[in-house]
Design an enzyme around this catalytic site. Structure first.
Site, PDB file in Angstrom:
ATOM      1  N   LYS A  63     -14.546  12.268  43.651  1.00 11.02           N
ATOM      2  CA  LYS A  63     -15.402  11.266  43.019  1.00 11.02           C
ATOM      3  C   LYS A  63     -16.213  10.538  44.075  1.00 11.02           C
ATOM      4  O   LYS A  63     -15.722  10.304  45.191  1.00 11.02           O
ATOM      5  CB  LYS A  63     -14.498  10.293  42.247  1.00 11.02           C
ATOM      6  CG  LYS A  63     -15.205   9.295  41.343  1.00 11.02           C
ATOM      7  CD  LYS A  63     -14.156   8.477  40.579  1.00 11.02           C
ATOM      8  CE  LYS A  63     -14.775   7.478  39.620  1.00 11.02           C
ATOM      9  NZ  LYS A  63     -13.723   6.749  38.846  1.00 11.02           N
ATOM     10  N   SER A  75     -14.256   6.691  33.997  1.00  9.65           N
ATOM     11  CA  SER A  75     -15.455   6.778  34.804  1.00  9.65           C
ATOM     12  C   SER A  75     -15.514   8.017  35.703  1.00  9.65           C
ATOM     13  O   SER A  75     -16.574   8.321  36.259  1.00  9.65           O
ATOM     14  CB  SER A  75     -15.579   5.533  35.684  1.00  9.65           C
ATOM     15  OG  SER A  75     -14.480   5.437  36.565  1.00  9.65           O
ATOM     16  N   SER A 120      -9.498   5.792  34.056  1.00 10.33           N
ATOM     17  CA  SER A 120     -10.640   6.635  34.435  1.00 10.33           C
ATOM     18  C   SER A 120     -10.304   8.044  34.885  1.00 10.33           C
ATOM     19  O   SER A 120     -11.218   8.832  35.122  1.00 10.33           O
ATOM     20  CB  SER A 120     -11.446   5.960  35.537  1.00 10.33           C
ATOM     21  OG  SER A 120     -12.299   5.027  34.963  1.00 10.33           O
TER      22      SER A 120
HETATM   23  N1  GLN Z   1     -13.078   2.090  31.403  1.00  7.32           N
HETATM   24  C1  GLN Z   1     -12.451   1.122  32.247  1.00  7.32           C
HETATM   25  C2  GLN Z   1     -13.487   0.212  32.857  1.00  7.32           C
HETATM   26  O1  GLN Z   1     -14.609   0.340  32.527  1.00  7.32           O
HETATM   27  C3  GLN Z   1     -11.644   1.803  33.293  1.00  7.32           C
HETATM   28  C4  GLN Z   1     -12.444   2.270  34.422  1.00  7.32           C
HETATM   29  C5  GLN Z   1     -11.601   2.838  35.512  1.00  7.32           C
HETATM   30  O2  GLN Z   1     -10.427   3.172  35.334  1.00  7.32           O
HETATM   31  N2  GLN Z   1     -12.198   2.907  36.670  1.00  7.32           N
HETATM   32  O3  GLN Z   1     -13.202  -0.653  33.608  1.00  7.32           O
END
Ligand code: GLN
Length: 467
Positions: A60, A135, A159
């Site tokens: 990532k 994400s 994510s």
């Molecule tokens: N969807 C969650 C957020 O927007 C988790 C994101 C993540 O785990 N980085 O914060």
């Protein structure tokens, strides 16, 4: 598309050529998946031997790499190249893996669909009109499309698990402190983890085993030895390999309004676990419904502090202006997208004088309560918990426009981050042709038992996991 690669293939350097042909087939660009933000066509293994020798991997774009930029999916860090490398990335390379590229993501890891990237949305390889989740959507898509065998993502609230569920692959979020965060660009430091994607449980476990363990560059990385994490091959000689294992089914994760098609797949998986010898027990985690509100106070609060460093002076983008204040303002307005700006405003608000006690302090207290409820359930002899990973299959690109509705896709995943416990998602079936994930959660540092149960379930489900 989801047949498993065999072990021999993993250890064969030709898989790198396979990665490129798969990459060319699905393209990295706008006409394809848009899963990659940078690629390294010349990548080759750093060592001659290693558990991942010749295995193509991707990471990532919020994990620092030496030769490729680290943009976090943001204009703010466009073209930024880190002077150091993330520990997890270094360990992959030292195990012989070939880092073929950096994957697209929601800007600064804020999102659940990978639509918040400044470089365009990622597409789900199983249906290009749908999101891959987020994400870490680029990493999930790259594994699901067969481009790489293993990919790293990050987890602050789901994510890795949610995109794994949306793309029909395995995603593991380890215990907080199991994997070094050195070189992971901070979003919400008390919740952030590096996580691993694989096409099957063993691949993800192998990736985790390689990156896990103490690291002097991260003071929050636990000084706890890493046991063998890769489960034995399926079809073990033992008839009921999960005999003695108690699996809790928390009722709050199976609400009345749970999509019945998802519930059916969970019940089938639970039935398979019973056939494998496990005992399934109803349990309760009463504060679960507070997890999303608590998460969306704590995560933005920490983010507003962490992202203060992008001021146009030290990193990346700088908007020229007549005076310093205007320079800060212009840099930050131009560099950050809508969702990141929303989180910074939200976080600054809940930390401000007069609101700190009402929001941030209360959220911390409820976070402790949520963690405590997990501890209590595990203390009753429950080894693992099993739940759905997400309340829906992958939605269409552009379908969810209300931020709060988007936040609700994290309803079953944020709890593990708040409690710091390990959790993972694996495919357990399909709804309308799209994959559904089942989630295991385990007590701190019990990844091995979780992965063992997951591998047994994967074997028992067989082709059902994708039906
Ligand atoms: N969807 C969650 C957020 O927007 C988790 C994101 C993540 O785990 N980085 O914060």
């Amino acid at each position: 598309m989801s047949e498993r690669l065999e072990e021999s293939e993993a250890l064969d350097a030709h898989t790198v050529a396979h990665a490129w042909s798969a990459y060319d087939r699905v393209k990295g660009g706008a006409d394809g998946l848009n899963a990659f933000l940078a690629i390294d066509r010349d990548a080759s293994p750093m060592v001659a031997e290693g558990p991942l020798h010749g295995v193509p991997v991707a990471v990532k774009d919020n994990l620092a790499t030496l030769t490729l930029p680290t943009t976090c999916g943001s204009r703010m860090l466009e073209g930024y190249v880190s002077p150091f490398e993330a520990t997890a990335v270094r360990r992959l390379r030292e195990a012989g893996a070939v880092l073929i590229g950096k994957t697209n993501m929601d800007e600064f890891a804020m999102g659940s669909s990978s639509e918040n990237s400044a470089y365009g949305p990622v597409r789900n390889p199983l249906d290009h009109s749908r999101v891959p989740g987020g994400s870490s959507g680029g990493s999930a898509a790259a594994v699901a499309a067969g481009i790489v065998r293993i990919a790293l993502g990050s987890e602050t609230g789901g994510s890795v698990r949610q995109p794994a569920a949306f793309c029909g692959i395995v995603g593991v979020k380890p215990t907080y402190g199991r994997v070094s965060r050195y070189g992971l660009v901070a979003y919400a430091s008390s919740l952030d983890n590096v996580g691993v994607f694989g096409r099957c449980v063993r691949d993800a476990a192998l990736g985790l085993e390689v990156i896990a363990g103490p690291d002097r560059f991260d003071a929050t990385c636990a000084d706890v030895p890493v046991p063998p994490l890769v489960p034995a091959r399926n079809g073990q000689s033992r008839h009921m390999p999960l005999t003695g294992l108690v699996i809790g089914k928390p009722r709050e994760y199976f609400p009345e309004n749970l999509d019945p098609r998802i519930a059916v797949h969970c019940e089938r998986a639970l039935a398979r676990l019973v056939e494998l010898g496990a005992e399934v027990r109803d349990v309760s985690l009463p504060s679960t419904d507070l997890a999303v509100p608590v998460y969306y106070i704590i995560a933005p609060a920490e983010a507003s502090s962490n992202l203060a460093r992008y001021d146009g002076v030290r990193y990346g983008l700088r908007a020229e202006a007549a005076d310093l204040g205007t320079m800060y303002e212009q840099t930050r307005s131009r560099g950050f997208g809508t969702e990141v700006t929303r989180r910074i405003l939200l976080g600054t608000y809940v930390l401000s004088a007069g609101y700190y006690d009402a929001y941030y302090k209360r959220a911390q207290a409820v976070r402790a309560l949520i963690a405590d409820e997990f501890t209590r359930v595990f203390a009753t002899g429950v080894h693992l918990l099993f739940t759905p990973t997400a309340p829906s299959p992958a939605f269409r690109i552009g379908e969810v426009s209300d931020p709060y509705e988007m936040y609700l896709s994290d309803i079953y995943t944020v709890t593990a981050n708040l409690a710091g416990i390990p959790a993972m998602s694996q495919p357990i079936g399909r709804v309308d042709g799209m994959p559904i994930g089942g989630q295991f959660m385990a007590p701190h540092f019990e990844e091995a038992i979780m992965l063992r149960a997951a591998a047994a379930l994967e074997g028992a489900l067989g082709a059902e996991a994708h039906q």
